[in-house]
Design an enzyme around this catalytic site. Sequence first.
Site, PDB file in Angstrom:
ATOM      1  N   LYS A 127      41.773  44.076 -22.226  1.00  0.00           N
ATOM      2  CA  LYS A 127      42.146  42.749 -21.606  1.00  0.00           C
ATOM      3  C   LYS A 127      42.622  41.694 -22.711  1.00  0.00           C
ATOM      4  O   LYS A 127      43.541  41.063 -22.656  1.00  0.00           O
ATOM      5  CB  LYS A 127      41.416  42.259 -20.502  1.00  0.00           C
TER       6      LYS A 127
ATOM      7  N   CYS B 126      37.689  36.048  -1.940  1.00  0.00           N
ATOM      8  CA  CYS B 126      36.470  34.966  -1.967  1.00  0.00           C
ATOM      9  C   CYS B 126      36.121  34.876  -0.501  1.00  0.00           C
ATOM     10  O   CYS B 126      34.892  35.203  -0.237  1.00  0.00           O
ATOM     11  CB  CYS B 126      37.301  33.673  -2.332  1.00  0.00           C
TER      12      CYS B 126
ATOM     13  N   GLU C  12      35.076  25.965  -8.608  1.00  0.00           N
ATOM     14  CA  GLU C  12      36.679  26.034  -8.574  1.00  0.00           C
ATOM     15  C   GLU C  12      37.225  26.026  -7.092  1.00  0.00           C
ATOM     16  O   GLU C  12      36.532  26.941  -6.345  1.00  0.00           O
ATOM     17  CB  GLU C  12      37.197  27.008  -9.640  1.00  0.00           C
TER      18      GLU C  12
ATOM     19  N   GLY D 241      46.907  35.324  12.100  1.00  0.00           N
ATOM     20  CA  GLY D 241      47.302  36.251  11.393  1.00  0.00           C
ATOM     21  C   GLY D 241      46.283  37.631  11.865  1.00  0.00           C
ATOM     22  O   GLY D 241      45.659  37.667  12.616  1.00  0.00           O
TER      23      GLY D 241
HETATM   24  C1  UDX Z   1      40.416  30.721  -0.899  1.00  0.00           C
HETATM   25  C2  UDX Z   1      40.373  29.457  -0.833  1.00  0.00           C
HETATM   26  O1  UDX Z   1      41.405  28.945  -0.267  1.00  0.00           O
HETATM   27  C3  UDX Z   1      40.151  28.581  -2.368  1.00  0.00           C
HETATM   28  O2  UDX Z   1      39.956  27.350  -2.220  1.00  0.00           O
HETATM   29  C4  UDX Z   1      39.052  29.303  -2.940  1.00  0.00           C
HETATM   30  O3  UDX Z   1      38.890  28.848  -4.426  1.00  0.00           O
HETATM   31  C5  UDX Z   1      39.046  30.799  -2.997  1.00  0.00           C
HETATM   32  O4  UDX Z   1      39.375  31.550  -1.955  1.00  0.00           O
HETATM   33  P1  UDX Z   1      42.360  32.536  -1.694  1.00  0.00           P
HETATM   34  O5  UDX Z   1      41.457  33.441  -1.265  1.00  0.00           O
HETATM   35  O6  UDX Z   1      42.931  32.725  -2.954  1.00  0.00           O
HETATM   36  O7  UDX Z   1      41.664  31.058  -1.718  1.00  0.00           O
HETATM   37  O8  UDX Z   1      43.863  32.311  -0.475  1.00  0.00           O
HETATM   38  P2  UDX Z   1      43.643  31.344   0.740  1.00  0.00           P
HETATM   39  O9  UDX Z   1      45.130  30.834   0.656  1.00  0.00           O
HETATM   40  O10 UDX Z   1      42.662  30.820   1.017  1.00  0.00           O
HETATM   41  O11 UDX Z   1      43.970  32.689   1.984  1.00  0.00           O
HETATM   42  C6  UDX Z   1      42.649  33.512   2.173  1.00  0.00           C
HETATM   43  C7  UDX Z   1      43.055  34.452   3.271  1.00  0.00           C
HETATM   44  O12 UDX Z   1      43.244  33.657   4.725  1.00  0.00           O
HETATM   45  C8  UDX Z   1      44.430  35.417   3.251  1.00  0.00           C
HETATM   46  O13 UDX Z   1      44.180  36.479   3.660  1.00  0.00           O
HETATM   47  C9  UDX Z   1      45.275  34.511   3.911  1.00  0.00           C
HETATM   48  O14 UDX Z   1      46.349  35.225   4.641  1.00  0.00           O
HETATM   49  C10 UDX Z   1      44.171  34.194   5.116  1.00  0.00           C
HETATM   50  N1  UDX Z   1      44.923  33.044   6.068  1.00  0.00           N
HETATM   51  C11 UDX Z   1      44.920  31.673   5.191  1.00  0.00           C
HETATM   52  C12 UDX Z   1      45.243  33.104   7.028  1.00  0.00           C
HETATM   53  O15 UDX Z   1      45.218  33.943   7.847  1.00  0.00           O
HETATM   54  N2  UDX Z   1      45.528  31.781   8.003  1.00  0.00           N
HETATM   55  C13 UDX Z   1      45.600  30.449   7.329  1.00  0.00           C
HETATM   56  O16 UDX Z   1      46.024  29.593   7.925  1.00  0.00           O
HETATM   57  C14 UDX Z   1      45.385  30.306   5.731  1.00  0.00           C
END
Ligand code: UDX
Length: 447
Positions: A35, A263, A151, A256
Amino acid sequence: MRITIIGAGYVGLVSGTCFAEFGHEVTCVDKDENKIQSLSQGIIPIYEPRLETLVKENAERKRLKFTTDIKAAISEADVIYIAVGTPNRRGDGYADLSYVHEVTEAIGQSLRKYAVIATKSTVPVGTGQKIITHLKQINPNLEFDVVSNPEFLREGSAIEDFMKPDRVIVGANSPRAIELMHELYRPLLIQEVPILFTNLETAELIKYASNAFLATKIAFINEIADLCEKCNADIQAVSKGMGMDKRIGEKFLHPGPGYGGSCFPKDTLALTFTAKEFQSPLSIIETVVRSNKQRKESIAHRIIEVMDGCVSEKTIAVLGVTFKPNTDDMRESPSLDIIPALQSKGAKIHVYDPQGQKEGLALLPEVKWCLDPYTAIEGADSLVIITEWQEFGALDLARIKNLLNSPVVIDLRNIYQPQEMEKAGFTYYSIGRASVKPLKSSLVKAA
Ligand code: UDX
C-alpha cells in the site's frame, strides 16, 4: 506543523491528505508495504472523488509522504494520529482495539519529544484514558497529551466532508493540547467552522452517538416506508413533510434496502456493547441493529414476491452492489444479503456496478459481471436497482423494456416514479409507495 498519521486507510489517508492541503507537513504510515509503495507512486488503493489529485499535488509539493518506518515518523511529529481500523471483534461485535494497542506500544517506544497523540479512529468510550495508562506504563517520563478527534467524513464525499465539516470535535484535558489543536485546525477556524472542546470520553461518545442516531433515522424511515405500502401513503412525501420540521431535518430520511458500510453496522453494534458494559443498555440502538439486519434479509423475499413467488431458473439483472454510490466499498452492502438469497432460490444474477467489480468479484461468486447496464439487463426476467449510482437515473426505459423478458423493475432506491414506470408498461415495485396511483403530493407555496 509536522503531523504523522498512523493507518493509511480511508480515514487516515483522507485526513493526512487534507492536513497536507492545509499546509502542514504530513507523513502517512502503514505496515502494508504494498500500500505504501502504491501511494508513494501516486496509486490510490481506494476510489474516492478528488483524492488521487490531492495526493499527487501534495506529494509533489513535499508536504505529504508515505512510509512504513513508524519509529522515524513518530519521533519527528508534533501531532500523531491513530487512524487504524477498529473492526468488530470476531464473533462478539465488540470493537477490536488490537491495532490501537499495537500503535500505542510503538508510540511509547519511539516518542522522543512532547507530542499530542490524537485518536481519529472511532474508538469506544474510555479508549483515550487506556492509551494514557498504556503509555505511562511504557515510560513514566514520556511527555505527551492524548486527545480524541473523531472524524465524520462519509465515503464518496470524504474530501468535501473533511474540508467543510459541520463541526470539529476535540476531547482534550490540557491547555497545551488545546492550543496545538487550535493551530492544527486554523484553516477551518478561519472559515468559521465551529470547534467543540470537551473531555476525552465526551468526544468519543459524540462520534458513536452521532453514527447511531443517523442509523436510527434510516431504520426509522425504512419501517415507516413499510407502513406506507400498507396504508396507501407515499414515503417520499412523508420524508419531505417530516424534513420540513427543522427539528427533524431532511437528511438521512431516504428509505432503501437497509444501511451498510464500514461504520453504521460496526459502530451501532459496538455502542450497544459499550453501553451494556457501563450497565446502561441502549434498547433503541439494539432495536435499530436488529431492524436493519432483518430488513436486508427480507428484501430478497420481496423481490421473489414481485416475481410471482418463484425465481428458480430465472435471470435477474442487478444494478449497483456497492453499499452506496461514489465508492468501491462493498462492506456490509445490502447486495451481500440480497444476491446470495436469490441465488439460493435458483436465480441467475447479472450485475453491473461502475466501481463494484474490484471488490465484488471475491464477495459475490457465481454472478455474471457486465460492463454496462443494458448488457446486464438483456434477457433478464427482472431488473433490481440496489445502489443509486447517478448513471442509473436516466436509463432508456423503452430500450430496457425491449431487453427484458418481462417488464418487471424493482427499484430499491426510488430512483424512478411509479406513474412514469406504469405508463411505460412496467410492473414496478419501489419502497414505501403504494402501487395505487397516490394523489400527486405537491408543495403548495403558502399564500
Ligand atoms: C457514515 C456517516 O455518515 C459518517 O459521518 C461517518 O463518519 C461514517 O459513517 P458512510 O458510512 O460513509 O458515513 O456513508 P453514509 O452516506 O452515511 O451511508 C451509510 C449507509 O446508509 C449507506 O448504506 C446508505 O445507502 C444508507 N443511507 C444513507 C440510507 O439508506 N438512507 C439515507 O437517507 C442515508
